[in-house]
Design a protein around this motif. Structure first.
Motif, PDB file in Angstrom:
ATOM      1  N   GLY A 307       0.813  -1.206   0.000  1.00 51.08           N
ATOM      2  CA  GLY A 307       0.000   0.000   0.000  1.00 51.08           C
ATOM      3  C   GLY A 307       0.851   1.262   0.000  1.00 51.08           C
ATOM      4  N   SER A 308       2.028   1.201   0.595  1.00 52.28           N
ATOM      5  CA  SER A 308       2.885   2.387   0.647  1.00 52.28           C
ATOM      6  C   SER A 308       3.380   2.755  -0.747  1.00 52.28           C
ATOM      7  CB  SER A 308       4.075   2.151   1.580  1.00 52.28           C
ATOM      8  OG  SER A 308       3.603   2.065   2.902  1.00 52.28           O
ATOM      9  N   LEU A 309       3.624   1.753  -1.582  1.00 52.16           N
ATOM     10  CA  LEU A 309       4.071   2.034  -2.957  1.00 52.16           C
ATOM     11  C   LEU A 309       2.986   2.784  -3.718  1.00 52.16           C
ATOM     12  CD1 LEU A 309       5.634  -1.393  -4.061  1.00 52.16           C
ATOM     13  CD2 LEU A 309       6.843   0.770  -3.847  1.00 52.16           C
ATOM     14  N   ILE A 362       8.963   3.090   4.904  1.00 54.67           N
ATOM     15  CA  ILE A 362       8.359   1.740   4.902  1.00 54.67           C
ATOM     16  C   ILE A 362       8.865   0.943   3.700  1.00 54.67           C
ATOM     17  CG2 ILE A 362       6.166   0.474   4.666  1.00 54.67           C
ATOM     18  CD1 ILE A 362       4.843   2.807   6.232  1.00 54.67           C
ATOM     19  N   ILE A 363       8.885   1.609   2.544  1.00 54.33           N
ATOM     20  CA  ILE A 363       9.369   0.922   1.325  1.00 54.33           C
ATOM     21  C   ILE A 363      10.831   0.504   1.518  1.00 54.33           C
ATOM     22  CG2 ILE A 363       9.915   1.266  -1.130  1.00 54.33           C
ATOM     23  CD1 ILE A 363       7.428   3.250  -1.121  1.00 54.33           C
ATOM     24  N   ALA A 364      11.629   1.421   2.083  1.00 49.78           N
ATOM     25  CA  ALA A 364      13.056   1.132   2.269  1.00 49.78           C
ATOM     26  C   ALA A 364      13.252  -0.053   3.216  1.00 49.78           C
ATOM     27  CB  ALA A 364      13.767   2.373   2.814  1.00 49.78           C
ATOM     28  N   GLU A 365      12.510  -0.012   4.343  1.00 51.01           N
ATOM     29  CA  GLU A 365      12.761  -1.031   5.370  1.00 51.01           C
ATOM     30  C   GLU A 365      12.094  -2.365   5.043  1.00 51.01           C
ATOM     31  OE1 GLU A 365      11.377   0.807   8.971  1.00 51.01           O
ATOM     32  OE2 GLU A 365      12.860   2.414   8.844  1.00 51.01           O
ATOM     33  N   ARG A 366      10.804  -2.295   4.650  1.00 47.93           N
ATOM     34  CA  ARG A 366      10.056  -3.560   4.552  1.00 47.93           C
ATOM     35  C   ARG A 366      10.081  -4.172   3.170  1.00 47.93           C
ATOM     36  NH1 ARG A 366       4.967  -1.513   7.906  1.00 47.93           N
ATOM     37  NH2 ARG A 366       6.169  -0.403   9.481  1.00 47.93           N
ATOM     38  N   ILE A 367      10.289  -3.357   2.135  1.00 48.11           N
ATOM     39  CA  ILE A 367      10.324  -3.943   0.787  1.00 48.11           C
ATOM     40  C   ILE A 367      11.774  -4.106   0.313  1.00 48.11           C
ATOM     41  CG2 ILE A 367       9.575  -3.665  -1.617  1.00 48.11           C
ATOM     42  CD1 ILE A 367       7.066  -2.244  -0.568  1.00 48.11           C
ATOM     43  N   LEU A 368      12.601  -3.070   0.548  1.00 50.36           N
ATOM     44  CA  LEU A 368      13.989  -3.155   0.072  1.00 50.36           C
ATOM     45  C   LEU A 368      14.930  -3.767   1.107  1.00 50.36           C
ATOM     46  CD1 LEU A 368      14.221   0.346  -1.686  1.00 50.36           C
ATOM     47  CD2 LEU A 368      13.692  -1.860  -2.709  1.00 50.36           C
ATOM     48  N   GLY A 369      14.425  -3.931   2.355  1.00 50.22           N
ATOM     49  CA  GLY A 369      15.245  -4.589   3.381  1.00 50.22           C
ATOM     50  C   GLY A 369      16.393  -3.748   3.906  1.00 50.22           C
ATOM     51  N   LEU A 370      16.288  -2.420   3.803  1.00 52.78           N
ATOM     52  CA  LEU A 370      17.343  -1.546   4.332  1.00 52.78           C
ATOM     53  C   LEU A 370      17.227  -1.473   5.868  1.00 52.78           C
ATOM     54  CD1 LEU A 370      17.147   1.255   1.605  1.00 52.78           C
ATOM     55  CD2 LEU A 370      18.844  -0.551   1.837  1.00 52.78           C
ATOM     56  N   PRO A 371      18.268  -0.985   6.560  1.00 47.84           N
ATOM     57  CA  PRO A 371      18.225  -0.967   8.036  1.00 47.84           C
ATOM     58  C   PRO A 371      17.056  -0.139   8.557  1.00 47.84           C
ATOM     59  CG  PRO A 371      20.411  -0.403   7.216  1.00 47.84           C
ATOM     60  CD  PRO A 371      19.522  -0.464   6.030  1.00 47.84           C
TER      61      PRO A 371
END
Ligand SMILES: Cc1cc2nc3c(=O)[nH]c(=O)nc-3n(C[C@H](O)[C@H](O)[C@H](O)COP(=O)(O)OP(=O)(O)OC[C@H]3O[C@@H](n4cnc5c(N)ncnc54)[C@H](O)[C@@H]3O)c2cc1C
Length: 376
Positions: A307-309, A362-371
């Motif tokens: 949903g964030s995307l 959210i996209i960075a952390e949960r989709i791209l797996g960033l810290p």
């Protein structure tokens, strides 16, 4: 993205198109207050009477249990008919309060509220944000003390859209004394007519009164109004936000796609090749956004972060579309009504429902797996 529709889907589309052609109100919906409430509820009641309200909700809750493909067709036709915006005062009830109750509510809560929502008999608002607890929702401080079979609520919410005309609120409060952040919260149904509630409307820069501050002074809410378990409100709220950012997207995005076409008409013939390029880019971006939304809707299993995307893509595109409208209108924007109003409203798109920065986190952390972002 290519979606294949069956002959039955095409027949469904024709039925929807004909009904909308005959029934869409010609008047523009009022922006706020009682007139906005009366208009939206009358339109929803009309949709409901003809079987067009909550078409993808399960049959047992008053919907028609139709597929996501049919929902896409309905919203495509809805936008094409320029029916009243889905972002009206019924938005919370239909797009996230109702779905949250279906996912997490008790049988009694579902039996009482869901038919009323679909029939256009109740308006809901969302009491999540507080002064100082918007992006950092887990820091909220409005609290509910358990007293016998009630919660006694004290505190202060802000930016509550349609609080002045709502019947019920999805209210997120701290119910476990001494708890921190995501722990010890509860998601409760608050009757907005309860004693001890004060609503103070806030005017936005477009001159509309959509949202308000809400104060709670020893407001008594029955424990039977807790959705999910007591102190388990964070889980329930994450369901609500996922519905708000995802299901809700489809109607809004198709509306925006139609607006891009209206903008192209407004600009015809475009003054200069740079405006023509800009409009072509907006049309392509709207098509890309629709494809992403359809993919998200039809993907199984979808993730709660999808949903964030779509929310981020929509919010930033909506601002570019309205900015282009102002550039096309030039000084006429001062006398033109609806594009200018919508342009001013579009500033809120990258704030409401979680800011653009938060969606990016959210996209960075949960989709791209960033810290993950660290909280103190
Ligand atoms: C039109 C509209 C309708 C709304 N309706 C409702 C409603 O019905 N119910 C409700 O509960 N709320 C509602 N809101 C409130 C909305 O959810 C909040 O405004 C939003 O979550 C941001 O919170 P804030 O205003 O406290 O800003 P803050 O959280 O204080 O943010 C200020 C700035 O800092 C940035 N920032 C904050 N934290 C981070 C971080 N970790 N990383 C990067 N940047 C960060 C933000 O992106 C923003 O630019 C509405 C808002 C608008 C504009």
């Amino acid at each position: 993205m290519q979606i294949s529709f069956s002959p039955q889907d095409h027949a469904f589309r024709r039925t929807a198109r004909e009904w909308l052609l005959a029934n869409v109100p010609r008047d523009r919906a009022p922006h706020s207050g009682r007139p906005a409430r009366d208009f939206a509820l009358a339109w929803l009641a009309r949709c409901h009477a003809a079987g067009w309200s909550g078409i993808s909700w399960p049959d047992e809750y008053g919907g028609r249990g139709l597929s996501q493909e049919r929902l896409i067709i309905w919203y495509e036709e809805y936008a094409r008919a320029r029916a009243p915006s889905v972002l009206d005062c019924t938005f919370v009830a239909l797009n996230h309060a109702g779905p949250t109750l279906i996912a997490c509510g008790s049988d009694e809560q579902k039996a009482f509220h869901l038919p009323r929502i679909l029939a256009g008999q109740s308006i809901w608002c969302q009491g999540f944000s507080e002064p100082g607890s918007g992006s950092d929702l887990a820091s909220l401080g409005t609290n509910g003390r358990v007293e016998d079979d009630h919660l006694v609520v004290n505190g202060h919410k802000i930016w509550t859209s349609f609080a002045d005309i709502a019947d019920y609120q999805e209210l997120l409060i701290r119910t476990e004394p001494g708890s921190k952040r995501h722990q010890g919260l509860s998601w409760v149904i608050c009757d907005m007519k309860s004693e001890g509630i004060t609503v103070r409307p806030i005017e936005n820069m477009a001159g509309a009164v959509h949202f308000a501050e809400v104060f709670y002074d020893n407001v008594r809410i029955p424990l039977s109004n807790v959705v999910g378990d007591l102190h388990d409100g964070w889980r329930v709220a994450m369901n609500t936000l996922a519905f708000e950012r995802k299901i809700a997207a489809i109607g809004l995005q198709l509306e925006l796609s139609v607006k891009v076409e209206d903008l192209i008409d407004l600009a015809s013939p475009p003054r200069g090749s740079s405006m023509a390029d800009r409009l072509a880019t907006l049309r392509a971006e709207a098509a890309a956004m629709r494809a992403m939304t359809y993919r998200t809707m039809l993907r199984d299993p979808a993730t709660s972060s999808d949903g964030s995307l779509v929310r981020l893509c929509f919010a930033e595109l909506a601002q570019r579309v309205h900015r282009a409208a102002m550039d096309i209108l030039g000084p006429d924007a001062l006398v033109e009504g609806s594009w200018t109003h919508d342009y001013l409203e579009s500033y809120s798109e990258t704030i409401a429902g979680g800011t653009a920065e938060i969606q990016r986190n959210i996209i960075a952390e949960r989709i791209l797996g960033l810290p993950r972002t660290r909280h103190p």
